[in-house]
Write a protein that holds these residues in place. Structure first.
Motif, PDB file in Angstrom:
ATOM      1  N   CYS A  62       0.847  -1.190   0.000  1.00  0.00           N
ATOM      2  CA  CYS A  62       0.000   0.000   0.000  1.00  0.00           C
ATOM      3  C   CYS A  62       0.880   1.237   0.000  1.00  0.00           C
ATOM      4  O   CYS A  62       1.860   1.310   0.748  1.00  0.00           O
ATOM      5  N   ASP A  63       0.537   2.228  -0.842  1.00  0.00           N
ATOM      6  CA  ASP A  63       1.250   3.501  -0.841  1.00  0.00           C
ATOM      7  C   ASP A  63       0.228   4.633  -0.937  1.00  0.00           C
ATOM      8  O   ASP A  63      -0.970   4.422  -0.694  1.00  0.00           O
ATOM      9  N   SER A  64       0.688   5.825  -1.278  1.00  0.00           N
ATOM     10  CA  SER A  64      -0.202   6.991  -1.266  1.00  0.00           C
ATOM     11  C   SER A  64      -1.277   6.941  -2.343  1.00  0.00           C
ATOM     12  O   SER A  64      -2.252   7.696  -2.295  1.00  0.00           O
ATOM     13  N   LEU A  65      -1.113   6.063  -3.331  1.00  0.00           N
ATOM     14  CA  LEU A  65      -2.106   5.920  -4.397  1.00  0.00           C
ATOM     15  C   LEU A  65      -3.045   4.753  -4.161  1.00  0.00           C
ATOM     16  O   LEU A  65      -3.990   4.545  -4.927  1.00  0.00           O
ATOM     17  N   GLY A  66      -2.778   3.958  -3.127  1.00  0.00           N
ATOM     18  CA  GLY A  66      -3.621   2.816  -2.827  1.00  0.00           C
ATOM     19  C   GLY A  66      -2.820   1.524  -2.763  1.00  0.00           C
ATOM     20  O   GLY A  66      -1.590   1.524  -2.822  1.00  0.00           O
ATOM     21  N   GLY A  67      -3.548   0.413  -2.633  1.00  0.00           N
ATOM     22  CA  GLY A  67      -2.907  -0.885  -2.496  1.00  0.00           C
ATOM     23  C   GLY A  67      -3.100  -1.752  -3.709  1.00  0.00           C
ATOM     24  O   GLY A  67      -3.789  -1.387  -4.669  1.00  0.00           O
ATOM     25  N   VAL A  68      -2.502  -2.941  -3.664  1.00  0.00           N
ATOM     26  CA  VAL A  68      -2.612  -3.893  -4.766  1.00  0.00           C
ATOM     27  C   VAL A  68      -4.023  -4.446  -4.855  1.00  0.00           C
ATOM     28  O   VAL A  68      -4.577  -4.628  -5.936  1.00  0.00           O
ATOM     29  N   THR A  69      -4.634  -4.704  -3.694  1.00  0.00           N
ATOM     30  CA  THR A  69      -5.947  -5.356  -3.689  1.00  0.00           C
ATOM     31  C   THR A  69      -7.067  -4.457  -3.174  1.00  0.00           C
ATOM     32  O   THR A  69      -8.206  -4.884  -3.098  1.00  0.00           O
ATOM     33  N   GLY A  70      -6.769  -3.220  -2.784  1.00  0.00           N
ATOM     34  CA  GLY A  70      -7.821  -2.371  -2.236  1.00  0.00           C
ATOM     35  C   GLY A  70      -7.567  -0.899  -2.493  1.00  0.00           C
ATOM     36  O   GLY A  70      -6.612  -0.509  -3.149  1.00  0.00           O
ATOM     37  N   ASP A  71      -8.463  -0.057  -1.950  1.00  0.00           N
ATOM     38  CA  ASP A  71      -8.395   1.382  -2.163  1.00  0.00           C
ATOM     39  C   ASP A  71      -7.789   2.120  -0.975  1.00  0.00           C
ATOM     40  O   ASP A  71      -7.779   3.357  -0.954  1.00  0.00           O
ATOM     41  N   GLU A  72      -7.305   1.412   0.023  1.00  0.00           N
ATOM     42  CA  GLU A  72      -6.718   2.060   1.190  1.00  0.00           C
ATOM     43  C   GLU A  72      -5.488   2.879   0.791  1.00  0.00           C
ATOM     44  O   GLU A  72      -4.664   2.441  -0.010  1.00  0.00           O
ATOM     45  N   LEU A  73      -5.381   4.099   1.333  1.00  0.00           N
ATOM     46  CA  LEU A  73      -4.229   4.950   1.080  1.00  0.00           C
ATOM     47  C   LEU A  73      -3.292   4.898   2.276  1.00  0.00           C
ATOM     48  O   LEU A  73      -3.730   4.851   3.420  1.00  0.00           O
ATOM     49  N   CYS A  74      -1.984   4.903   2.020  1.00  0.00           N
ATOM     50  CA  CYS A  74      -0.992   4.816   3.087  1.00  0.00           C
ATOM     51  C   CYS A  74       0.028   5.945   2.955  1.00  0.00           C
ATOM     52  O   CYS A  74       0.275   6.444   1.852  1.00  0.00           O
ATOM     53  N   GLN A  75       0.624   6.324   4.087  1.00  0.00           N
ATOM     54  CA  GLN A  75       1.693   7.309   4.049  1.00  0.00           C
ATOM     55  C   GLN A  75       2.851   6.791   3.201  1.00  0.00           C
ATOM     56  O   GLN A  75       3.112   5.596   3.160  1.00  0.00           O
ATOM     57  N   GLU A  76       3.529   7.720   2.551  1.00  0.00           N
ATOM     58  CA  GLU A  76       4.636   7.361   1.673  1.00  0.00           C
ATOM     59  C   GLU A  76       5.677   8.473   1.707  1.00  0.00           C
ATOM     60  O   GLU A  76       5.328   9.659   1.674  1.00  0.00           O
ATOM     61  N   ILE A  77       6.934   8.104   1.821  1.00  0.00           N
ATOM     62  CA  ILE A  77       8.031   9.059   1.738  1.00  0.00           C
ATOM     63  C   ILE A  77       8.873   8.697   0.527  1.00  0.00           C
ATOM     64  O   ILE A  77       9.523   7.652   0.514  1.00  0.00           O
ATOM     65  N   ASP A  78       8.834   9.538  -0.486  1.00  0.00           N
ATOM     66  CA  ASP A  78       9.638   9.321  -1.685  1.00  0.00           C
ATOM     67  C   ASP A  78      10.996   9.998  -1.482  1.00  0.00           C
ATOM     68  O   ASP A  78      11.100  11.221  -1.575  1.00  0.00           O
ATOM     69  N   LEU A  79      12.013   9.206  -1.203  1.00  0.00           N
ATOM     70  CA  LEU A  79      13.353   9.769  -1.092  1.00  0.00           C
ATOM     71  C   LEU A  79      13.804  10.308  -2.442  1.00  0.00           C
ATOM     72  O   LEU A  79      14.477  11.340  -2.521  1.00  0.00           O
ATOM     73  N   MET A  80      13.409   9.603  -3.482  1.00  0.00           N
ATOM     74  CA  MET A  80      13.787  10.007  -4.837  1.00  0.00           C
ATOM     75  C   MET A  80      12.774   9.490  -5.832  1.00  0.00           C
ATOM     76  O   MET A  80      12.405   8.322  -5.816  1.00  0.00           O
ATOM     77  N   GLU A  81      12.278  10.377  -6.673  1.00  0.00           N
ATOM     78  CA  GLU A  81      11.602  10.019  -7.920  1.00  0.00           C
ATOM     79  C   GLU A  81      12.309  10.852  -8.973  1.00  0.00           C
ATOM     80  O   GLU A  81      12.240  12.090  -8.943  1.00  0.00           O
ATOM     81  N   ALA A  82      12.991  10.197  -9.898  1.00  0.00           N
ATOM     82  CA  ALA A  82      13.899  10.978 -10.748  1.00  0.00           C
ATOM     83  C   ALA A  82      14.151  10.315 -12.093  1.00  0.00           C
ATOM     84  O   ALA A  82      13.938   9.111 -12.288  1.00  0.00           O
ATOM     85  N   ASN A  83      14.616  11.140 -13.004  1.00  0.00           N
ATOM     86  CA  ASN A  83      15.233  10.681 -14.239  1.00  0.00           C
ATOM     87  C   ASN A  83      16.332  11.694 -14.579  1.00  0.00           C
ATOM     88  O   ASN A  83      16.672  12.535 -13.743  1.00  0.00           O
ATOM     89  N   ALA A  84      16.891  11.612 -15.755  1.00  0.00           N
ATOM     90  CA  ALA A  84      18.015  12.486 -16.096  1.00  0.00           C
ATOM     91  C   ALA A  84      17.617  13.956 -16.190  1.00  0.00           C
ATOM     92  O   ALA A  84      18.487  14.833 -16.193  1.00  0.00           O
ATOM     93  N   TYR A  85      16.308  14.251 -16.210  1.00  0.00           N
ATOM     94  CA  TYR A  85      15.858  15.624 -16.409  1.00  0.00           C
ATOM     95  C   TYR A  85      15.145  16.225 -15.202  1.00  0.00           C
ATOM     96  O   TYR A  85      14.838  17.428 -15.207  1.00  0.00           O
ATOM     97  N   ALA A  86      14.874  15.442 -14.181  1.00  0.00           N
ATOM     98  CA  ALA A  86      14.181  15.971 -13.006  1.00  0.00           C
ATOM     99  C   ALA A  86      14.444  15.076 -11.800  1.00  0.00           C
ATOM    100  O   ALA A  86      14.667  13.869 -11.932  1.00  0.00           O
ATOM    101  N   PHE A  87      14.403  15.717 -10.609  1.00  0.00           N
ATOM    102  CA  PHE A  87      14.583  14.998  -9.343  1.00  0.00           C
ATOM    103  C   PHE A  87      13.568  15.546  -8.352  1.00  0.00           C
ATOM    104  O   PHE A  87      13.430  16.762  -8.194  1.00  0.00           O
ATOM    105  N   GLN A  88      12.867  14.622  -7.676  1.00  0.00           N
ATOM    106  CA  GLN A  88      11.836  15.059  -6.738  1.00  0.00           C
ATOM    107  C   GLN A  88      11.862  14.218  -5.472  1.00  0.00           C
ATOM    108  O   GLN A  88      12.044  12.997  -5.521  1.00  0.00           O
ATOM    109  N   THR A  89      11.680  14.878  -4.312  1.00  0.00           N
ATOM    110  CA  THR A  89      11.495  14.222  -3.021  1.00  0.00           C
ATOM    111  C   THR A  89      10.157  14.698  -2.469  1.00  0.00           C
ATOM    112  O   THR A  89       9.888  15.904  -2.458  1.00  0.00           O
ATOM    113  N   THR A  90       9.304  13.763  -2.014  1.00  0.00           N
ATOM    114  CA  THR A  90       7.940  14.124  -1.624  1.00  0.00           C
ATOM    115  C   THR A  90       7.501  13.354  -0.384  1.00  0.00           C
ATOM    116  O   THR A  90       7.810  12.165  -0.228  1.00  0.00           O
ATOM    117  N   LEU A  91       6.759  14.039   0.489  1.00  0.00           N
ATOM    118  CA  LEU A  91       6.079  13.406   1.617  1.00  0.00           C
ATOM    119  C   LEU A  91       4.597  13.322   1.279  1.00  0.00           C
ATOM    120  O   LEU A  91       3.947  14.352   1.041  1.00  0.00           O
TER     121      LEU A  91
END
Length: 353
Positions: free
Chosen positions: A134-163
């Motif tokens: 389960c993450d901030s968009l939901g789970g594999v089998t359900g709609d429950e939302l969970c807290q998520e800390i993205d240390l890195m979401e990135a590619n060669a053109y952008a870098f993002q850290t999100t709570l």
């Protein structure tokens, strides 16, 4: 003769090479499949200063490769992500990281617009199987939302850290984002993404009481750096004046599973270059991303606690597995030898008669 030695006529038929070909092929096929599915689906990833264990298992059945402290991920849009394991049935939950820094190196040189190389924690306190993910968009089998800390979401053109708070009212969360205009990107002046660079995400505490005060992010490469902080004051648009502090229990819980994912799609929210003239830019299918030297650095006097038990050394596991495979094959060969001897005895007796 039959009275003295028994009727062995069926044995010569059983020992016939043509008759034996099918069992031999089946045996070799089963040994190959068994060894591939059990022996070669996990790799040992080294973590630095995380306590016990110092190595965790990574599922390699989906194409990920592990060499020491280096994890290489192929493009894979499937869920759940690649998560750290103690063994094939137990997820590894990292020690609490309040007052500490998660540090690692990343190589994004093969990525492009439309790619997303992610290193993150999700609210997996009750996870016991991949279907519990389960993450901030939901789970594999359900709609429950969970807290998520993205240390890195990135590619060669952008870098993002999100709570991400794990509630519908605070999407898309609160974080920071660097793009080419800020000195980040291919051949850029500060962080040249054609080369590896270091990521440091610090979870600072005010210690009165121990509460997450702000999250700072620093990218460094060859003596140059980009840095920024995510603070309560900077996240008021989410409707909470203590947004960052609301993650305190998450970072102290010792229930987080370190997760990795390299996926693709419409990443216009990340890089603003994944859609050109209403057409989605395709992330290169053969591209990979490397994450290495993952380290937990203590910034304040907080005891290093781990609720995990070290896995058995990989060599012991592999030795025991191969041992029984060898024993099984040896027993099968011994049976063939006994059958061959029986056939020879029958022929000798027949010749005497």
């Amino acid at each position: 003769i039959n009275a003295e030695y028994g009727d062995l006529s069926s044995l010569s038929h059983f020992f016939n090479p043509l008759t034996m070909s099918l069992p031999w092929c089946m045996l070799l096929f089963l040994v190959f499949i068994f060894s591939r599915s059990v022996c070669l689906t996990v790799g040992q990833l080294t973590l630095n200063n995380f306590g016990n264990p110092s190595q965790v298992q990574i599922d390699t059945s989906r194409g990920a490769t592990v060499t020491g402290s280096v994890l290489e991920l192929p493009l894979d849009n499937n869920l759940p992500p690649i998560m750290t394991l103690i063994d094939q049935n137990t997820y590894y939950r990292i020690p609490q990281f309040l007052g500490r820094t998660i540090k690692f190196e990343v190589d994004l040189s093969k990525t492009a617009c439309g790619c997303n190389a992610a290193v993150y924690f999700a609210g997996l306190s009750s996870i016991t199987s991949p279907n519990d993910y389960c993450d901030s968009l939901g789970g594999v089998t359900g709609d429950e939302l969970c807290q998520e800390i993205d240390l890195m979401e990135a590619n060669a053109y952008a870098f993002q850290t999100t709570l991400h708070c794990g509630e519908k009212g605070c999407q898309p969360g609160c974080g920071i984002n660097w793009k080419s205009s800020s000195g980040y990107g291919p051949s850029q002046s500060t962080i040249n993404t054609l080369k590896p660079f270091t990521v440091e995400v610090t979870f600072d505490t005010n210690l009165t009481p121990a509460t997450l005060y702000y999250t700072s992010v620093r990218l460094t490469q060859e003596g140059k750096s980009l840095s920024h902080s995510i603070t309560n004051g900077g996240c008021t648009y989410t409707g909470s004046k203590t947004y960052v502090s609301s993650f305190t229990e998450m970072v102290k819980s010792q229930s987080m599973v370190l997760s990795f994912r390299y996926w693709s799609g419409d990443m216009s929210w990340l890089d603003q270059c994944s859609v050109v003239d209403s057409r989605q830019v395709q992330c290169p299918a053969a591209s990979t991303v490397k994450i290495s030297n993952i380290e937990l650095v203590s910034n304040v006097s907080v005891s290093l606690v781990s609720d995990t038990t070290p896995p058995p050394p990989p060599s012991v596991f592999l030795f025991s597995l191969y041992f029984w495979i060898v024993i099984g094959v040896a027993a099968f060969i011994l049976l063939l030898i006994i059958i061959a001897i029986a056939v020879v005895i029958k022929r000798k007796v027949s010749e005497r008669v």
